[in-house]
Write a protein that holds these residues in place. Structure first.
Motif, PDB file in Angstrom:
ATOM      1  N   TYR A 134       0.841  -1.211   0.000  1.00 59.86           N
ATOM      2  CA  TYR A 134       0.000   0.000   0.000  1.00 59.86           C
ATOM      3  C   TYR A 134       0.866   1.247   0.000  1.00 59.86           C
ATOM      4  CZ  TYR A 134      -3.578   3.273   1.682  1.00 59.86           C
ATOM      5  OH  TYR A 134      -4.403   4.350   1.855  1.00 59.86           O
ATOM      6  N   ASP A 135       1.782   1.307   0.974  1.00 60.94           N
ATOM      7  CA  ASP A 135       2.656   2.477   1.083  1.00 60.94           C
ATOM      8  C   ASP A 135       3.458   2.667  -0.177  1.00 60.94           C
ATOM      9  OD1 ASP A 135       1.700   2.978   3.534  1.00 60.94           O
ATOM     10  OD2 ASP A 135       3.415   2.100   4.635  1.00 60.94           O
ATOM     11  N   ASN A 136       4.037   1.544  -0.670  1.00 64.86           N
ATOM     12  CA  ASN A 136       4.905   1.648  -1.844  1.00 64.86           C
ATOM     13  C   ASN A 136       4.113   2.089  -3.069  1.00 64.86           C
ATOM     14  OD1 ASN A 136       7.040   0.884  -0.355  1.00 64.86           O
ATOM     15  ND2 ASN A 136       7.174  -1.224  -1.126  1.00 64.86           N
ATOM     16  N   VAL A 137       2.896   1.574  -3.173  1.00 61.33           N
ATOM     17  CA  VAL A 137       2.079   1.907  -4.347  1.00 61.33           C
ATOM     18  C   VAL A 137       1.754   3.396  -4.326  1.00 61.33           C
ATOM     19  CG1 VAL A 137      -0.181   1.592  -5.407  1.00 61.33           C
ATOM     20  CG2 VAL A 137       1.152  -0.385  -4.706  1.00 61.33           C
ATOM     21  N   LEU A 138       1.348   3.894  -3.147  1.00 63.36           N
ATOM     22  CA  LEU A 138       0.987   5.301  -3.067  1.00 63.36           C
ATOM     23  C   LEU A 138       2.211   6.190  -3.280  1.00 63.36           C
ATOM     24  CD1 LEU A 138      -1.739   5.570  -0.306  1.00 63.36           C
ATOM     25  CD2 LEU A 138      -1.959   5.634  -2.784  1.00 63.36           C
ATOM     26  N   ARG A 139       3.321   5.724  -2.770  1.00 65.58           N
ATOM     27  CA  ARG A 139       4.539   6.531  -2.903  1.00 65.58           C
ATOM     28  C   ARG A 139       5.010   6.542  -4.352  1.00 65.58           C
ATOM     29  NH1 ARG A 139       8.690   3.662  -0.098  1.00 65.58           N
ATOM     30  NH2 ARG A 139       9.231   2.918  -2.180  1.00 65.58           N
ATOM     31  N   ASP A 140       5.052   5.330  -4.983  1.00 69.00           N
ATOM     32  CA  ASP A 140       5.684   5.214  -6.293  1.00 69.00           C
ATOM     33  C   ASP A 140       4.662   5.189  -7.421  1.00 69.00           C
ATOM     34  OD1 ASP A 140       8.037   5.027  -4.913  1.00 69.00           O
ATOM     35  OD2 ASP A 140       8.090   2.821  -4.949  1.00 69.00           O
ATOM     36  N   GLY A 141       3.388   5.161  -7.096  1.00 69.06           N
ATOM     37  CA  GLY A 141       2.363   5.140  -8.130  1.00 69.06           C
ATOM     38  C   GLY A 141       2.075   3.737  -8.624  1.00 69.06           C
ATOM     39  N   GLY A 142       2.869   2.793  -8.175  1.00 69.99           N
ATOM     40  CA  GLY A 142       2.619   1.427  -8.620  1.00 69.99           C
ATOM     41  C   GLY A 142       3.683   0.477  -8.107  1.00 69.99           C
ATOM     42  N   LEU A 143       3.528  -0.818  -8.371  1.00 72.43           N
ATOM     43  CA  LEU A 143       4.469  -1.803  -7.846  1.00 72.43           C
ATOM     44  C   LEU A 143       4.237  -3.118  -8.582  1.00 72.43           C
ATOM     45  CD1 LEU A 143       5.301  -2.440  -4.211  1.00 72.43           C
ATOM     46  CD2 LEU A 143       4.271  -4.314  -5.436  1.00 72.43           C
ATOM     47  N   ILE A 144       5.333  -3.828  -8.800  1.00 72.60           N
ATOM     48  CA  ILE A 144       5.210  -5.137  -9.448  1.00 72.60           C
ATOM     49  C   ILE A 144       5.735  -6.199  -8.505  1.00 72.60           C
ATOM     50  CG2 ILE A 144       6.002  -6.589 -11.336  1.00 72.60           C
ATOM     51  CD1 ILE A 144       6.127  -4.117 -13.058  1.00 72.60           C
ATOM     52  N   THR A 145       4.966  -7.229  -8.351  1.00 76.68           N
ATOM     53  CA  THR A 145       5.457  -8.340  -7.533  1.00 76.68           C
ATOM     54  C   THR A 145       4.769  -9.617  -8.009  1.00 76.68           C
ATOM     55  OG1 THR A 145       5.830  -9.097  -5.287  1.00 76.68           O
ATOM     56  CG2 THR A 145       3.725  -8.059  -5.709  1.00 76.68           C
ATOM     57  N   PHE A 146       5.028 -10.689  -7.271  1.00 76.01           N
ATOM     58  CA  PHE A 146       4.381 -11.950  -7.613  1.00 76.01           C
ATOM     59  C   PHE A 146       3.411 -12.303  -6.509  1.00 76.01           C
ATOM     60  CE2 PHE A 146       8.254 -12.143 -10.085  1.00 76.01           C
ATOM     61  CZ  PHE A 146       7.806 -12.642 -11.299  1.00 76.01           C
ATOM     62  N   ALA A 238      20.328 -22.089  -8.662  1.00 74.48           N
ATOM     63  CA  ALA A 238      19.113 -21.363  -8.284  1.00 74.48           C
ATOM     64  C   ALA A 238      19.445 -19.881  -8.167  1.00 74.48           C
ATOM     65  CB  ALA A 238      18.582 -21.898  -6.962  1.00 74.48           C
ATOM     66  N   PHE A 239      18.577 -19.053  -8.673  1.00 77.23           N
ATOM     67  CA  PHE A 239      18.730 -17.596  -8.549  1.00 77.23           C
ATOM     68  C   PHE A 239      17.500 -17.071  -7.821  1.00 77.23           C
ATOM     69  CE2 PHE A 239      20.919 -18.952 -12.360  1.00 77.23           C
ATOM     70  CZ  PHE A 239      22.159 -18.374 -12.212  1.00 77.23           C
ATOM     71  N   ARG A 240      17.755 -16.246  -6.845  1.00 72.13           N
ATOM     72  CA  ARG A 240      16.640 -15.666  -6.081  1.00 72.13           C
ATOM     73  C   ARG A 240      15.990 -14.568  -6.952  1.00 72.13           C
ATOM     74  NH1 ARG A 240      15.572 -14.560  -0.424  1.00 72.13           N
ATOM     75  NH2 ARG A 240      17.427 -15.658   0.264  1.00 72.13           N
ATOM     76  N   LEU A 241      14.672 -14.561  -6.936  1.00 69.00           N
ATOM     77  CA  LEU A 241      13.972 -13.495  -7.673  1.00 69.00           C
ATOM     78  C   LEU A 241      13.927 -12.286  -6.753  1.00 69.00           C
ATOM     79  CD1 LEU A 241      11.121 -15.601  -9.269  1.00 69.00           C
ATOM     80  CD2 LEU A 241      13.067 -14.555 -10.429  1.00 69.00           C
ATOM     81  N   GLU A 242      14.714 -11.280  -7.122  1.00 67.52           N
ATOM     82  CA  GLU A 242      14.869 -10.134  -6.213  1.00 67.52           C
ATOM     83  C   GLU A 242      13.939  -8.989  -6.635  1.00 67.52           C
ATOM     84  OE1 GLU A 242      18.969 -10.022  -6.842  1.00 67.52           O
ATOM     85  OE2 GLU A 242      19.475 -10.816  -4.857  1.00 67.52           O
ATOM     86  N   ASN A 243      13.893  -7.976  -5.791  1.00 71.78           N
ATOM     87  CA  ASN A 243      13.130  -6.754  -6.064  1.00 71.78           C
ATOM     88  C   ASN A 243      11.629  -6.994  -6.111  1.00 71.78           C
ATOM     89  OD1 ASN A 243      15.436  -5.153  -6.251  1.00 71.78           O
ATOM     90  ND2 ASN A 243      15.729  -5.787  -8.381  1.00 71.78           N
ATOM     91  N   TYR A 244      11.208  -8.119  -5.543  1.00 72.14           N
ATOM     92  CA  TYR A 244       9.759  -8.334  -5.490  1.00 72.14           C
ATOM     93  C   TYR A 244       9.342  -8.357  -4.043  1.00 72.14           C
ATOM     94  CZ  TYR A 244      10.391  -9.422 -10.364  1.00 72.14           C
ATOM     95  OH  TYR A 244      10.711  -9.335 -11.675  1.00 72.14           O
ATOM     96  N   PRO A 245       8.697  -7.256  -3.552  1.00 72.37           N
ATOM     97  CA  PRO A 245       8.335  -7.181  -2.142  1.00 72.37           C
ATOM     98  C   PRO A 245       7.366  -8.293  -1.789  1.00 72.37           C
ATOM     99  CG  PRO A 245       8.048  -5.067  -3.233  1.00 72.37           C
ATOM    100  CD  PRO A 245       8.324  -6.061  -4.300  1.00 72.37           C
ATOM    101  N   HIS A 246       7.536  -8.791  -0.621  1.00 68.59           N
ATOM    102  CA  HIS A 246       6.653  -9.811  -0.079  1.00 68.59           C
ATOM    103  C   HIS A 246       6.611 -11.072  -0.921  1.00 68.59           C
ATOM    104  CE1 HIS A 246       4.603  -8.406   3.516  1.00 68.59           C
ATOM    105  NE2 HIS A 246       5.203  -7.280   3.131  1.00 68.59           N
TER     106      HIS A 246
ATOM    107  N   PHE B 211       8.485   2.163 -11.164  1.00 70.32           N
ATOM    108  CA  PHE B 211       8.326   2.280  -9.703  1.00 70.32           C
ATOM    109  C   PHE B 211       9.671   2.199  -8.975  1.00 70.32           C
ATOM    110  CE2 PHE B 211       5.000  -0.360 -11.671  1.00 70.32           C
ATOM    111  CZ  PHE B 211       4.103   0.689 -11.927  1.00 70.32           C
ATOM    112  N   GLY B 212      10.616   2.888  -9.539  1.00 72.59           N
ATOM    113  CA  GLY B 212      11.910   3.009  -8.844  1.00 72.59           C
ATOM    114  C   GLY B 212      12.766   1.781  -8.883  1.00 72.59           C
ATOM    115  N   LYS B 213      12.362   0.829  -9.684  1.00 68.71           N
ATOM    116  CA  LYS B 213      13.201  -0.380  -9.771  1.00 68.71           C
ATOM    117  C   LYS B 213      14.476  -0.085 -10.532  1.00 68.71           C
ATOM    118  CE  LYS B 213      10.417  -4.461  -9.729  1.00 68.71           C
ATOM    119  NZ  LYS B 213       9.868  -5.484 -10.589  1.00 68.71           N
ATOM    120  N   THR B 214      15.513  -0.683 -10.113  1.00 68.74           N
ATOM    121  CA  THR B 214      16.765  -0.583 -10.889  1.00 68.74           C
ATOM    122  C   THR B 214      17.051  -1.965 -11.453  1.00 68.74           C
ATOM    123  OG1 THR B 214      17.935  -0.980  -8.854  1.00 68.74           O
ATOM    124  CG2 THR B 214      17.779   1.293  -9.587  1.00 68.74           C
ATOM    125  N   TYR B 215      17.078  -1.991 -12.720  1.00 67.65           N
ATOM    126  CA  TYR B 215      17.335  -3.295 -13.336  1.00 67.65           C
ATOM    127  C   TYR B 215      18.788  -3.406 -13.721  1.00 67.65           C
ATOM    128  CZ  TYR B 215      12.328  -3.844 -13.560  1.00 67.65           C
ATOM    129  OH  TYR B 215      11.016  -3.958 -13.225  1.00 67.65           O
TER     130      TYR B 215
END
Lengths: 776, 215
Positions: A134-146, A238-246, B211-215
């Motif tokens: 919620y916070d991130n979406v309002l701050r950044d206008g959007g968010l991508i995750t899985f 194995a590679f960790r999928l990073e930059n995906y909150p939660h 959204f501020g991501k750095t790729y």
């Protein structure tokens, strides 16, 4: 075992080992290089795969964001949300989701209440909007995750709906499905496994279910470094999928190592094939090489075997280019030659005499044996240098040898075979029968003065002859060569006593020889036994011409053998001397004489005992005499000793030295058989004797022979001049007695006075003689 | 530290300024303009005819950012840009829409209920403006210095309650905060407030960079 040790096998083994070793080293080098290269390539491909995956996710995100943004910025959409018309919103979401191919859509108010949703979602879907999102979406206008929704993974996009400030949050989900991973797998040629959570409860994979299960059993953090699954021919990272909150998810990339190592296996196969070919080629070369080396060696070994068999004639030609083998071959040939020469020398030495170069005893026996086996008549002639021993002693062995060599050379010129056994003797086997005249001629031809080592020597020859298989002589058949040679010795020793020094062998001589053997045996037996009754001492009186009294006697030994009958001292004394048993015989004589003196109790009598040359040089004889004298209480002057002239002359200096010891002790000494022993007059003055006994050869016919008389006269004159008394023995008549009396001889001895008598008769005879003299 | 500075400032102000002033600043001390301060002690006189207020559109922005009007007052939306605008409001206070136009649209819009009206342009997302419709006479807007000068005439008394509002004070842009005048009344009363950092223009930028991501 034998084959294993062969040079051929070893060379081949070495060659094959080297080739195999090199092949293995090459294979290992290839293995290391390739596996390192493969590892690098593998990790690079995995990294590249990861990058590709991340990039494709990103580009997909871009597409999704663009599509979603167009939707959320739609004025009608905004208007609908602003009006909060729930039914309208729902239908619009269903419509819009189809428009942009989204799998789910959800609109939430800023206080996280669901305003509208697609049919794919339930009413509690507001929980996806966590405070953080919620916070991130309002701050950044959007968010991508899985998001994992109903066991499916969605790439979720949260966007604000702005009018113009955010009035709601829209969530748009795109499912991550099998198609997606399949396409990715095609793109990268890697297998992909998408892991939605750490519990591995949900995943998507292009691996077979069985493989995936095994890969997923691994510990995740460990898999972040590439891990090999050898059984599956996979390497997985194995590679960790990073930059995906939660969201904690992994992408696992698996590379099929078979593909990577395929070329390497081909390479290994090629190298292995090349190695096998190389081994065969090396074996061929090795066989050729070893043949080159071992063939000559085998031939040399055949040659060595031939040499060991004694075949020195046949050589083996070797065509070898190997210098060592060629050298060995030359050395072998040289060895063959040397051994052959040395064997010739050895066999020459084995059959030849060293001094004369004539055949030796062995060869002689063979020759004689051959002759015996042929049954033909032949002669064996022994030609001896008379006095060879004296020759050696006088002039040295070199002169003796040279004389022999002269003799050998002379006889060789007569043809036939010549040999030497020992001593100054050459044995000749003439080709043709030689007559006595021939022998005499040869003897006189060779008996001459020869100059050897600047010494002029006149040699005399003694010749014994044995005729073998003589048709005129039935006693000329022999069985063994040794018998022939023994007969020859007998003949030669008899020849010595002959005036012409030539003697044919006669069987009687053989009998005499056998008798000597018997005498020796009996005598030895007698001397060793306690009972010496067969021996007896006889005494022959010596008459003093000055007063016709008898105060001296000569002790003479008699042997009456039970087996042989009467044996003459002239026979058994020389035998005892040559057999070395004279000492015990002499000791018996001395003891017996002293014992007889003791019995007689005739203190005026002096008994003379004969000593041989060996007796004189025996150092402890004087001691023995002394002991016996003391035992029977007999005075020294009752004993005197006689030594033959020839005994003294065999070693005059030593004899004189020993005799001096007797004189010092107080014994009286006499030279026996004087005149026959070739005395040098110069010695006489040195002889420590008081008496000369003229040999009976000069006395027996003194009254008839003028020459004898002259000699006796001379001897008596000589003795007188040297202050010696003279005893003449062999007086058989009164005439001789009278002559000697006139010549001034002191004592006479002979049958005319008395024969030798046993000890028991001595006192009786003396009494009788005394009475007779008184009567006269 | 802050407190000491604050008291020092207050002391200085009380010495120099006679008029009653409210000063709005963020915790860093930067002045905040466009803060609406509302005292509820006297309703707007409906009988008075108010002039038409002007919400200009200059350089693809609303001007002013916040327009303070009385309940029932009319607002004109003259477009002084070369491009057309499509001004709208989904706010409950006054939803309206002036579709693509140039120059001044035909009629001004009457705002008959009190409240906050968010203005947007359907063509230019970054254009955001606010019209604050008040039903109270003593409603003021902080100037570029962050100051609101309170007239003596409104009948100031210590501990007097007032409300203040700013577009970035709450997520839904509607909420007010309450405060009281100090006791005794100071010449300058400083009110510190934290604003949300969710400006439309920065949001546009963020959206472009995923959204501020750095790729």
């Amino acid at each position: 075992m034998l084959f294993k040790n062969s040079l051929k096998f070893r060379i081949n083994k070495l060659v094959v080992s080297i080739v195999l070793l090199i092949s293995i080293v090459i294979l290992m080098a290839i293995w290391f290089a390739t596996s390192r290269h493969a590892d690098t390539q593998l990790s690079r491909e995995l990294e590249v795969g990861h990058s590709v995956f991340v990039n494709s996710l990103e580009s997909r995100e871009n597409l999704l964001v663009n599509a979603a943004t167009v939707l959320t910025e739609d004025f009608g959409f905004k208007q609908a949300i602003a009006t909060l018309d729930s039914a309208t919103i729902d239908s619009m979401l269903n419509n819009h989701s189809e428009r942009i191919s989204a799998d789910l859509m959800l609109v939430m108010s800023l206080d996280a209440k669901v305003i509208g949703k697609t049919d794919t979602l339930t009413t509690d879907s507001g929980s996806y909007l966590t405070p953080e999102i919620y916070d991130n979406v309002l701050r950044d206008g959007g968010l991508i995750t899985f998001n994992l929704i109903n066991g499916k993974l969605y790439q979720s996009l949260f966007l604000t709906v702005d009018a113009p400030n955010p009035i709601a949050i829209a969530m748009i989900g795109f499912e991550m499905d099998q198609k997606l991973v399949d396409r990715f797998s095609q793109l990268t040629t890697l297998d992909i496994t998408l892991l939605f959570d750490q519990e591995k409860s949900a995943y998507l994979t292009t691996l077979s279910p069985a493989d995936a299960e095994i890969v997923l059993q691994s510990n995740l953090p460990l898999l972040e470094n590439a891990k090999k699954f050898s059984r599956l021919h996979l390497t997985t990272q194995a590679f960790r999928l990073e930059n995906y909150p939660h969201f904690t998810g992994y992408v696992m990339l698996s590379h099929n190592t078979d593909l990577l190592f395929k070329e390497f296996y081909t390479l290994i196969k090629d190298v292995a094939v090349i190695s096998v070919i190389a081994v065969f080629v090396a074996l061929l070369l090795g066989v050729g090489f070893s043949k080159n080396v071992t063939k000559p060696l085998e031939r040399l070994s055949i040659l060595a075997k031939r040499i060991s068999r004694g075949d020195y004639q046949n050589t083996i030609e070797l065509n070898t280019s190997t210098t060592e083998i060629a050298d060995l071959s030359v050395a072998f040939k040289q060895m063959q030659l040397n051994i052959s020469e040395r064997e010739k020398t050895i066999s020459y030495n084995a059959t030849h005499d060293m001094v004369t170069g004539l055949y030796n005893r062995t060869r002689l026996l063979e020759l004689v044996q051959e002759g015996l086996e042929n049954n033909g008549a032949f002669q064996v002639i022994a030609i001896q240098i008379n006095g060879f021993r004296e020759l050696n002693e006088t002039f040295g062995y070199k002169v003796g040898d040279e004389c022999l060599q002269y003799l050998a050379g002379e006889i060789k010129t007569k043809g036939g075979c010549t040999a030497r056994i020992a001593g100054g003797e050459v044995i000749w086997l003439p080709n043709q029968t030689v007559t006595l005249e021939n022998i005499v001629d040869i003897q006189s031809e060779m008996e001459r003065s020869i100059l050897v080592s600047q010494v002029k020597v006149r040699i005399k020859l003694v010749i014994g002859i044995v005729s073998v298989n003589d048709s005129n002589n039935k006693n000329s058949v022999f069985d063994k060569a040794e018998d022939v040679i023994r007969s020859l010795s007998i003949a030669a020793s008899h020849a010595r006593t002959k005036s012409n020094n030539i003697q044919y062998y006669l069987p009687e001589q053989e009998a005499a020889y056998i008798q000597r053997i018997e005498v020796l045996y009996e005598l030895q037996h007698l001397l060793e036994s306690d009972n010496k009754d067969e021996l007896a001492m006889f005494y022959q009186p010596k008459l003093a011409l000055s007063n016709n009294s008898v105060d001296k006697m000569e002790a003479l030994i008699r042997w009456n053998s039970k087996k042989l009958g009467f044996v003459s001292p002239e026979m058994f004394i020389p035998i005892a001397e040559s057999a070395g048993i004279i000492k015990s015989l002499t000791q018996w004589v001395i003891r017996r004489v002293i014992r007889d003196l003791h019995h007689w109790q005739l203190p005026e009598q002096q008994i003379a005992i004969n000593l041989s040359a060996q007796d004189i040089v025996c150092g402890d004889l004087i001691e023995y005499i002394d002991d016996c004298l003391k035992e029977f209480d007999i005075s020294i002057n009752q004993l005197s000793f006689e030594i033959t002239e020839s005994d003294i002359m065999s070693d005059p200096q030593r004899a004189i030295a020993q005799l001096n010891l007797f004189v010092e002790k107080g014994f009286s000494l006499a030279i026996d058989d004087f005149g026959t022993g070739h005395s040098s007059l110069s010695y006489i003055k040195d002889f420590p004797v008081q008496t000369l006994k003229i040999d009976k050869a000069f006395i027996l016919q003194l009254d008839q022979n003028e020459d004898d008389l002259t000699i006796v006269k001379c001897i008596i004159s000589l003795a007188t001049n040297f202050g010696l008394s003279v005893v003449a023995e062999g007086i058989e008549n009164k005439a001789s007695l009278e002559i000697l009396r006139q010549l001034g001889c002191q004592y006479i001895q002979g049958y005319y006075i008395s024969r030798p008598m046993p000890a028991s008769e001595v006192t009786g005879w003396l009494a009788q003689y005394h009475d007779k003299k008184v009567q006269e | 530290m802050n407190k000491i500075t604050l008291s020092l400032l207050m002391f200085l102000c009380s010495l120099s300024i006679d008029a009653k002033t409210l000063h709005f600043a963020d915790p860093a001390g930067t002045a905040i303009s466009n803060v609406v301060v509302k005292f509820s002690n006297q309703a707007v006189d409906k009988s008075l005819t108010k002039p038409v207020a002007i919400m200009d559109q200059v350089d693809i922005q609303f001007a002013p950012y916040v327009l303070l009007i009385d309940k029932g007052q009319q607002v004109a939306f003259p477009n002084r840009d070369d491009v057309r605008h499509h001004v709208y409001s989904f706010s409950k206070t006054k939803p309206f829409e002036i579709k693509l136009y140039k120059n001044t649209p035909t009629d001004p819009v009457t705002f008959s209920s009190a409240g906050v009206v968010e203005l947007g342009c359907n063509i230019h997302d970054k254009m955001i403006g606010y019209i604050y419709v008040t039903d109270q006479a003593n409603t003021f807007l902080s100037d570029s210095e962050g100051n609101v000068n309170l007239p003596e005439s409104m009948g100031l008394a210590s501990t007097m309650e007032f409300q203040y509002w700013h577009p970035r004070l709450s997520t839904n842009r509607l909420e007010h905060k309450k405060a009281n005048l100090s006791d005794p009344i100071e010449a300058t009363q400083i009110i510190t407030l934290s604003l949300l950092n969710n400006d439309a223009s920065t949001k546009q930028q963020k959206r472009k960079t995923r959204f501020g991501k750095t790729y």
